[in-house]
Design a protein around this motif. Structure first.
Motif, short mmCIF file in Angstrom:
data_model
loop_
_atom_site.label_atom_id
_atom_site.label_comp_id
_atom_site.label_asym_id
_atom_site.label_seq_id
_atom_site.Cartn_x
_atom_site.Cartn_y
_atom_site.Cartn_z
N ALA A 1 0.83 -1.20 0.00
CA ALA A 1 0.00 0.00 0.00
C ALA A 1 0.86 1.25 0.00
CB ALA A 1 -0.93 0.00 1.21
N LYS A 2 1.92 1.22 0.78
CA LYS A 2 2.83 2.38 0.86
C LYS A 2 3.46 2.65 -0.50
CE LYS A 2 7.14 4.09 1.48
NZ LYS A 2 8.31 3.91 0.58
N ARG A 3 3.89 1.62 -1.20
CA ARG A 3 4.54 1.81 -2.49
C ARG A 3 3.58 2.41 -3.53
NH1 ARG A 3 6.96 -3.05 -0.84
NH2 ARG A 3 5.40 -4.32 -1.95
N GLN A 4 2.30 2.10 -3.41
CA GLN A 4 1.33 2.63 -4.35
C GLN A 4 0.92 4.06 -4.05
OE1 GLN A 4 -2.02 0.33 -5.70
NE2 GLN A 4 -1.09 -1.61 -5.04
N LEU A 5 0.76 4.37 -2.76
CA LEU A 5 0.18 5.66 -2.38
C LEU A 5 1.22 6.72 -2.01
CD1 LEU A 5 -2.84 4.48 -0.20
CD2 LEU A 5 -2.89 5.32 -2.55
N ILE A 6 2.24 6.34 -1.25
CA ILE A 6 3.23 7.31 -0.76
C ILE A 6 4.63 6.73 -0.93
CG2 ILE A 6 1.82 8.67 0.83
CD1 ILE A 6 2.44 6.72 3.06
N PRO A 7 5.07 6.53 -2.17
CA PRO A 7 6.33 5.85 -2.42
C PRO A 7 7.56 6.60 -1.88
CG PRO A 7 5.47 6.84 -4.44
CD PRO A 7 4.38 6.93 -3.42
N GLY A 8 7.48 7.92 -1.72
CA GLY A 8 8.63 8.68 -1.26
C GLY A 8 8.81 8.70 0.24
N VAL A 9 7.88 8.13 1.00
CA VAL A 9 7.94 8.17 2.46
C VAL A 9 8.85 7.05 2.98
CG1 VAL A 9 6.58 7.83 4.57
CG2 VAL A 9 5.68 9.24 2.71
N GLU A 10 9.67 7.39 3.97
CA GLU A 10 10.54 6.38 4.60
C GLU A 10 9.68 5.34 5.33
OE1 GLU A 10 13.97 6.00 8.08
OE2 GLU A 10 13.32 7.99 7.39
N HIS A 11 9.97 4.07 5.11
CA HIS A 11 9.17 2.98 5.69
C HIS A 11 10.08 2.09 6.53
CE1 HIS A 11 6.31 -0.69 5.09
NE2 HIS A 11 6.19 -0.13 6.29
N ARG A 12 9.80 2.04 7.82
CA ARG A 12 10.53 1.16 8.74
C ARG A 12 9.61 0.01 9.10
NH1 ARG A 12 12.72 6.04 12.70
NH2 ARG A 12 13.75 7.25 11.03
N GLN A 13 9.97 -1.18 8.69
CA GLN A 13 9.08 -2.33 8.82
C GLN A 13 9.74 -3.39 9.69
OE1 GLN A 13 7.88 -3.94 5.02
NE2 GLN A 13 5.89 -4.57 5.82
N HIS A 14 9.39 -3.35 10.99
CA HIS A 14 9.96 -4.30 11.94
C HIS A 14 9.04 -4.39 13.14
CE1 HIS A 14 12.63 -6.02 15.01
NE2 HIS A 14 13.35 -6.49 14.00
N LYS A 15 8.73 -5.60 13.57
CA LYS A 15 7.77 -5.80 14.66
C LYS A 15 8.19 -5.08 15.94
CE LYS A 15 5.22 -9.42 17.11
NZ LYS A 15 3.91 -8.92 16.72
N GLY A 16 9.49 -5.09 16.24
CA GLY A 16 9.96 -4.48 17.47
C GLY A 16 9.83 -2.98 17.52
N LEU A 17 9.72 -2.33 16.36
CA LEU A 17 9.60 -0.88 16.30
C LEU A 17 8.17 -0.40 16.49
CD1 LEU A 17 11.90 -0.12 13.23
CD2 LEU A 17 12.47 0.20 15.64
N ASN A 18 7.21 -1.32 16.45
CA ASN A 18 5.80 -0.91 16.39
C ASN A 18 5.06 -1.15 17.70
OD1 ASN A 18 4.05 0.41 14.67
ND2 ASN A 18 2.98 -1.46 14.11
N ASN A 19 5.79 -1.13 18.82
CA ASN A 19 5.16 -1.40 20.11
C ASN A 19 4.09 -0.36 20.46
OD1 ASN A 19 6.65 -3.70 20.58
ND2 ASN A 19 8.27 -2.62 21.67
N LYS A 20 4.29 0.90 20.06
CA LYS A 20 3.30 1.94 20.37
C LYS A 20 1.93 1.56 19.83
CE LYS A 20 6.20 6.13 20.61
NZ LYS A 20 5.68 6.67 21.89
N ALA A 21 1.90 1.11 18.58
CA ALA A 21 0.62 0.76 17.97
C ALA A 21 0.03 -0.49 18.62
CB ALA A 21 0.81 0.53 16.47
N GLU A 22 0.87 -1.45 18.93
CA GLU A 22 0.36 -2.68 19.53
C GLU A 22 -0.20 -2.42 20.92
OE1 GLU A 22 3.57 -5.43 19.32
OE2 GLU A 22 3.48 -5.62 17.14
#
Length: 233
Positions: free
Chosen positions: A144-165
């Protein structure tokens, strides 16, 4: 306070604005059922059925949430996105910023790329593009990110997303009180209001001094009173 669309009218309601606003606040602020709120009002000498409270919550809860969202400062440009399964065989997509403020939620039936695009498009339309997007390792986020906002930095790692969880905990608690959400529509309506109202009255107490917390709590109640004044007779 910014200009807002008018609240639904109180015309035809036999209870005053103060009772209606208190009922909506108590239901969304605490982990209480409608019957709990009914008992709370009864102890204060107000005889009202839980079905009446249900109608108040449905009628006014969304407008309180919209007012809170529109008066909130510009969100942080680092977003955390996550999804969680809810018992009605659906997926709850939630986005928060780096400050822990909830940006939006969307209940969908699946967790594929189409669902991720729908949620991400909704966020970008409302807030613009973020500087950094943090997600877990679900492939739908990246697609989805590549289609809609390709220029945005994307950090994809389970350990980084504790706030959302961590932000899903309140949903799980309410889910237990309900037994389960009855439908995707009910979950969407409740959580869209609950997340904004609960966030206003839970200002991350562990990060604040006692005086700062009391001031934040006082400010939240002052805002609630302003929004309640928007209820038209």
């Amino acid at each position: 306070m910014k200009n807002h669309p008018k609240f639904p009218s109180l015309k035809g309601h036999r209870f005053p604005r103060s009772v209606v606003s208190y009922s909506v606040w108590a239901y969304f602020r605490f982990n209480m059922s409608l019957r709990d709120v009914e008992d709370l009002l009864a102890e204060r000498g107000v005889a009202v059925s839980y079905e009446t409270i249900r109608s108040w919550v449905a009628k006014f809860g969304q407008q309180y949430a919209r007012s809170i969202r529109r008066d909130r400062p510009i969100p942080n440009d680092k977003w955390h996105l996550d999804e969680v399964v809810i018992v009605i065989k659906g997926q709850l997509w939630r986005a928060i910023d780096a400050n822990g403020d909830i940006l939006d939620i969307l209940v969908q039936s699946c967790r594929n790329t189409r669902a991720a695009i729908r949620f991400m498009r909704k966020l970008v339309k409302q807030y613009g593009e973020p500087r950094v997007l943090i997600t877990d390792e679900l492939g739908s986020h990246g697609a989805a990110k590549r289609q809609l906002i390709p220029g945005v930095e994307h950090r994809q790692h389970k350990g980084l997303n504790n706030k959302a969880e961590v932000s899903h905990r309140q949903t799980r608690r309410r889910e237990k009180i309900f037994g389960r959400f009855k439908s995707p529509r009910q979950a969407q309506m409740f959580l869209a209001a609950h997340d904004q109202i609960a966030c206003l009255f839970r200002p991350r107490r562990h990060t604040l001094s006692s005086n700062s917390y009391r001031q934040a709590r006082s400010d939240a109640h002052s805002l609630w009173c302003e929004y309640s004044d928007e209820l038209t007779a």
